[in-house]
Design an enzyme around this catalytic site. Structure first.
Site, PDB file in Angstrom:
ATOM      1  N   THR A 142      -1.150  -3.434  -2.071  1.00 27.55           N
ATOM      2  CA  THR A 142       0.458  -3.893  -2.742  1.00 27.55           C
ATOM      3  C   THR A 142       0.158  -2.511  -3.768  1.00 27.55           C
ATOM      4  O   THR A 142      -0.393  -2.954  -5.164  1.00 27.55           O
ATOM      5  CB  THR A 142       0.613  -5.525  -2.755  1.00 27.55           C
ATOM      6  OG1 THR A 142       1.858  -5.593  -4.008  1.00 27.55           O
ATOM      7  CG2 THR A 142      -0.830  -5.821  -4.120  1.00 27.55           C
ATOM      8  N   ASP A 144       2.473  -4.006  -6.850  1.00 30.32           N
ATOM      9  CA  ASP A 144       2.475  -5.317  -7.107  1.00 30.32           C
ATOM     10  C   ASP A 144       1.534  -5.446  -7.752  1.00 30.32           C
ATOM     11  O   ASP A 144       1.739  -6.317  -8.844  1.00 30.32           O
ATOM     12  CB  ASP A 144       3.344  -5.675  -6.651  1.00 30.32           C
ATOM     13  CG  ASP A 144       4.599  -6.280  -6.144  1.00 30.32           C
ATOM     14  OD1 ASP A 144       5.261  -4.841  -7.189  1.00 30.32           O
ATOM     15  OD2 ASP A 144       5.353  -6.689  -5.691  1.00 30.32           O
ATOM     16  N   MET A 190       9.455  -1.547  -9.930  1.00 34.56           N
ATOM     17  CA  MET A 190       8.875  -2.937  -8.942  1.00 34.56           C
ATOM     18  C   MET A 190       7.932  -3.325  -9.786  1.00 34.56           C
ATOM     19  O   MET A 190       7.430  -3.402 -10.570  1.00 34.56           O
ATOM     20  CB  MET A 190       8.899  -2.275  -8.040  1.00 34.56           C
ATOM     21  CG  MET A 190       9.541  -1.068  -6.623  1.00 34.56           C
ATOM     22  SD  MET A 190       9.370  -0.731  -4.654  1.00 34.56           S
ATOM     23  CE  MET A 190      10.401  -0.380  -3.780  1.00 34.56           C
ATOM     24  N   GLY A 191       8.329  -4.977  -9.114  1.00 33.98           N
ATOM     25  CA  GLY A 191       7.218  -5.880  -9.649  1.00 33.98           C
ATOM     26  C   GLY A 191       8.311  -7.370  -9.597  1.00 33.98           C
ATOM     27  O   GLY A 191       9.315  -7.671 -10.997  1.00 33.98           O
ATOM     28  N   ARG A 192       8.569  -8.220  -8.548  1.00 32.30           N
ATOM     29  CA  ARG A 192       8.882  -9.256  -8.334  1.00 32.30           C
ATOM     30  C   ARG A 192       8.750 -10.377  -9.540  1.00 32.30           C
ATOM     31  O   ARG A 192       9.435 -10.927 -10.233  1.00 32.30           O
ATOM     32  CB  ARG A 192       9.056  -9.756  -7.021  1.00 32.30           C
ATOM     33  CG  ARG A 192      10.163 -11.453  -7.184  1.00 32.30           C
ATOM     34  CD  ARG A 192       9.858 -11.326  -5.571  1.00 32.30           C
ATOM     35  NE  ARG A 192      10.714 -10.363  -4.628  1.00 32.30           N
ATOM     36  CZ  ARG A 192      11.443  -9.587  -4.280  1.00 32.30           C
ATOM     37  NH1 ARG A 192      12.385 -10.420  -4.626  1.00 32.30           N
ATOM     38  NH2 ARG A 192      11.843  -8.635  -3.323  1.00 32.30           N
ATOM     39  N   GLU A 245      11.977  -5.029 -11.777  1.00 37.53           N
ATOM     40  CA  GLU A 245      13.023  -5.860 -11.219  1.00 37.53           C
ATOM     41  C   GLU A 245      12.614  -7.509 -11.767  1.00 37.53           C
ATOM     42  O   GLU A 245      13.721  -8.054 -11.225  1.00 37.53           O
ATOM     43  CB  GLU A 245      13.064  -4.957 -10.040  1.00 37.53           C
ATOM     44  CG  GLU A 245      11.521  -5.635  -8.929  1.00 37.53           C
ATOM     45  CD  GLU A 245      11.570  -5.527  -7.723  1.00 37.53           C
ATOM     46  OE1 GLU A 245      12.932  -4.716  -7.358  1.00 37.53           O
ATOM     47  OE2 GLU A 245      10.512  -5.453  -7.169  1.00 37.53           O
ATOM     48  N   TYR A 295      12.297   3.341  -3.964  1.00 38.02           N
ATOM     49  CA  TYR A 295      10.914   3.902  -2.797  1.00 38.02           C
ATOM     50  C   TYR A 295       9.695   5.915  -3.805  1.00 38.02           C
ATOM     51  O   TYR A 295       8.687   5.695  -3.527  1.00 38.02           O
ATOM     52  CB  TYR A 295      11.481   5.097  -1.256  1.00 38.02           C
ATOM     53  CG  TYR A 295      11.693   3.790  -0.582  1.00 38.02           C
ATOM     54  CD1 TYR A 295      11.633   2.251  -1.196  1.00 38.02           C
ATOM     55  CD2 TYR A 295      12.388   4.637   0.742  1.00 38.02           C
ATOM     56  CE1 TYR A 295      12.236   1.382  -0.450  1.00 38.02           C
ATOM     57  CE2 TYR A 295      12.585   3.146   0.812  1.00 38.02           C
ATOM     58  CZ  TYR A 295      12.729   1.652   0.731  1.00 38.02           C
ATOM     59  OH  TYR A 295      12.717   0.993   2.183  1.00 38.02           O
ATOM     60  N   GLN A 297       8.294   5.647  -6.055  1.00 41.60           N
ATOM     61  CA  GLN A 297       7.023   5.502  -7.005  1.00 41.60           C
ATOM     62  C   GLN A 297       6.615   5.185  -6.259  1.00 41.60           C
ATOM     63  O   GLN A 297       5.060   5.606  -6.108  1.00 41.60           O
ATOM     64  CB  GLN A 297       8.056   4.324  -8.195  1.00 41.60           C
ATOM     65  CG  GLN A 297       7.955   3.213  -7.357  1.00 41.60           C
ATOM     66  CD  GLN A 297       8.860   2.198  -8.275  1.00 41.60           C
ATOM     67  OE1 GLN A 297       8.177   1.576  -9.810  1.00 41.60           O
ATOM     68  NE2 GLN A 297       9.089   1.352  -8.197  1.00 41.60           N
ATOM     69  N   ARG A 298       6.396   4.542  -4.549  1.00 45.61           N
ATOM     70  CA  ARG A 298       5.090   4.175  -4.029  1.00 45.61           C
ATOM     71  C   ARG A 298       5.284   4.968  -2.767  1.00 45.61           C
ATOM     72  O   ARG A 298       4.211   5.150  -2.168  1.00 45.61           O
ATOM     73  CB  ARG A 298       5.807   2.729  -3.094  1.00 45.61           C
ATOM     74  CG  ARG A 298       7.235   3.270  -1.893  1.00 45.61           C
ATOM     75  CD  ARG A 298       7.695   1.441  -1.478  1.00 45.61           C
ATOM     76  NE  ARG A 298       7.990   1.834  -0.320  1.00 45.61           N
ATOM     77  CZ  ARG A 298       8.491   0.754   0.218  1.00 45.61           C
ATOM     78  NH1 ARG A 298       8.455  -0.571  -0.342  1.00 45.61           N
ATOM     79  NH2 ARG A 298       9.531   1.204   1.688  1.00 45.61           N
TER      80      ARG A 298
END
Length: 418
Positions: A142, A144, A190-192, A245, A295, A297-298
């Site tokens: 992940t 994250d 990203m990062g919820r 995010e 997308y 970044q990943r």
């Protein structure tokens, strides 16, 4: 007794190094033909098992499998599909066992994040209750970086490297134009619920760049944030903002919440950067630009961290070794021994302690004002972004692998996926 076959699947959002884990699983399995028969991969993740669309990885050459190590994304296809609880949807779990029985599968390797760990654990439980011999091993993945009981997660180091480099490069651009043009650049990452990725943007400060990081772990305070941006622009002439995010107001509402939900039931996010940028424009009058890494970044295999690639492969390899040792319902982990020189060893954790548990950023990784990272955080991050592992290039472009992905003949009736 026949040699058991194995099943491997990729789940959730893919990364630039998930295929390195696939490579580790497949190459290690191939080294044990006396213990593992065929290794099937699910087409589009767990959906492939439910639909009985099993890819014969044995049809791929050794060269093609080796090329996965430098290829981004999911070579066999992934999915965002969360199996409900055993009580609510037992039929899908029983279908998995039926497919595994039909194809002689005794090893289940599930490559994903927290939801995937939960599925892997439930499958192991059901197989035991049904008296079917199956060893379920979760392969962590992940960006994250929020899985518990492991120092870091494959995929994160490369995203962190991408975000750190992108923040530095974009900030140099803004600095050069700030006198007459843009003064504030906002990058959304990203990062919820965990700010690990955003924290990587804080490394830009090491090069003298004025940067504000907005973490999910710190409630957003509009007045304080604007005051900090204004202070930095007055002092340096410009500043950059890295916003997760998952950044949210004190009432829990995400800055970027769209009012919709994804396949896992999570709030659909996207748009924190323009929200923050417009705040700056309205309150301070500064010209701005913003970007959403999304997308990019990943998927950025061209700038992957060598540490990340190595660990992704090793954890795939270790997953197979754990299965051959007779282990079940576990996840291979990374245990950090030291920061400098960086050293680690591989361990394992029970899935019952991993499933549905998120690891947030420690508060002592975040600066006192909530807008930067601490020295402790830097010591954690720097080894994970260390080193380059470039793919081969031809004609100026990277060379990535595309597999044949031949599907074996089905043995069971069609199954309707709910």
């Amino acid at each position: 007794m026949s040699i058991p076959n194995a099943f491997y699947a990729q789940s959730g959002g893919v990364t630039s190094v998930i295929n390195a884990s696939a490579c580790g699983v497949i190459e290690t399995a191939r080294r044990h033909p006396d213990r593992i028969g065929k290794l099937y991969a699910g087409r589009n993740g767990i959906i492939g098992a439910l639909a009985e669309e099993l890819i014969d990885t044995g049809a791929e050459s050794a060269e093609a499998i080796a090329a996965l190590r430098t290829t981004p994304s999911g070579a066999f296809g992934s999915c965002r599909y969360k199996l409900k609880s055993l009580e609510k949807n037992r039929r899908e779990y029983e279908r998995l066992i039926e497919v595994f029985k039909a194809h002689g599968i005794g090893y289940f390797f599930y490559n994903g994040g927290g939801d995937s760990a939960d599925t892997c654990f439930k499958v192991s439980q059901l197989s035991q209750s049904m008296g079917y011999a199956l060893q379920a091993i979760h392969v962590p993945k992940t960006i994250d970086n929020d899985l518990p009981l492991t120092d870091c997660c494959p995929g994160f180091g490369s995203v962190a490297k991408y975000v750190a480099v992108s923040t530095i490069e974009a900030s140099f651009d803004v600095r050069s134009m700030a006198a007459t043009s843009t003064k504030v650049f906002v990058l959304e990452v990203m990062g919820r619920h965990a700010g690990w990725i955003a924290a990587a943007g804080g490394l830009a400060a090491d090069q003298g760049i004025p940067v504000v990081v907005l973490f999910p772990e710190i409630e957003f305070d509009k007045a304080r944030f604007l005051a900090r941006v204004d202070e930095l622009v007055k002092q340096h002439g410009y500043c950059s903002v890295v916003v997760s995010e998952g950044c949210h107001h004190p009432d829990g509402t995400f800055l970027a919440e769209q009012g919709t939900r994804d396949a896992f039931g999570h709030a659909q996010l996207g748009g924190a950067a323009p929200v923050v940028a417009q705040m700056v424009k309205d309150a301070l009058g500064h010209k701005f630009h913003w970007a959403v890494a999304d997308y990019l970044q990943r998927a950025a295999r061209h700038i992957a961290s060598a540490t990340d690639v190595r660990q992704a492969y090793e954890l795939g390899q270790r997953a197979v070794e754990l299965a051959l040792e007779g282990r079940n319902a576990v996840m291979p982990t990374i245990e950090r021994i030291s920061d400098a020189p960086y050293a680690y060893r591989l361990g394992s954790a029970p899935l019952e302690s991993v499933a549905n548990v998120e690891k947030p950023m420690p508060r002592d990784f975040i600066s006192d004002d909530g807008y930067g990272i601490t020295e402790k955080c830097r010591r954690y991050l720097l080894p994970l972004i260390e080193g380059e592992d470039y793919p081969a290039y031809s004609g100026g472009l990277p060379v990535y692998a595309t597999l044949r992905n031949d599907v074996v003949a089905k043995k069971l009736p069609a199954f309707e996926i709910s």
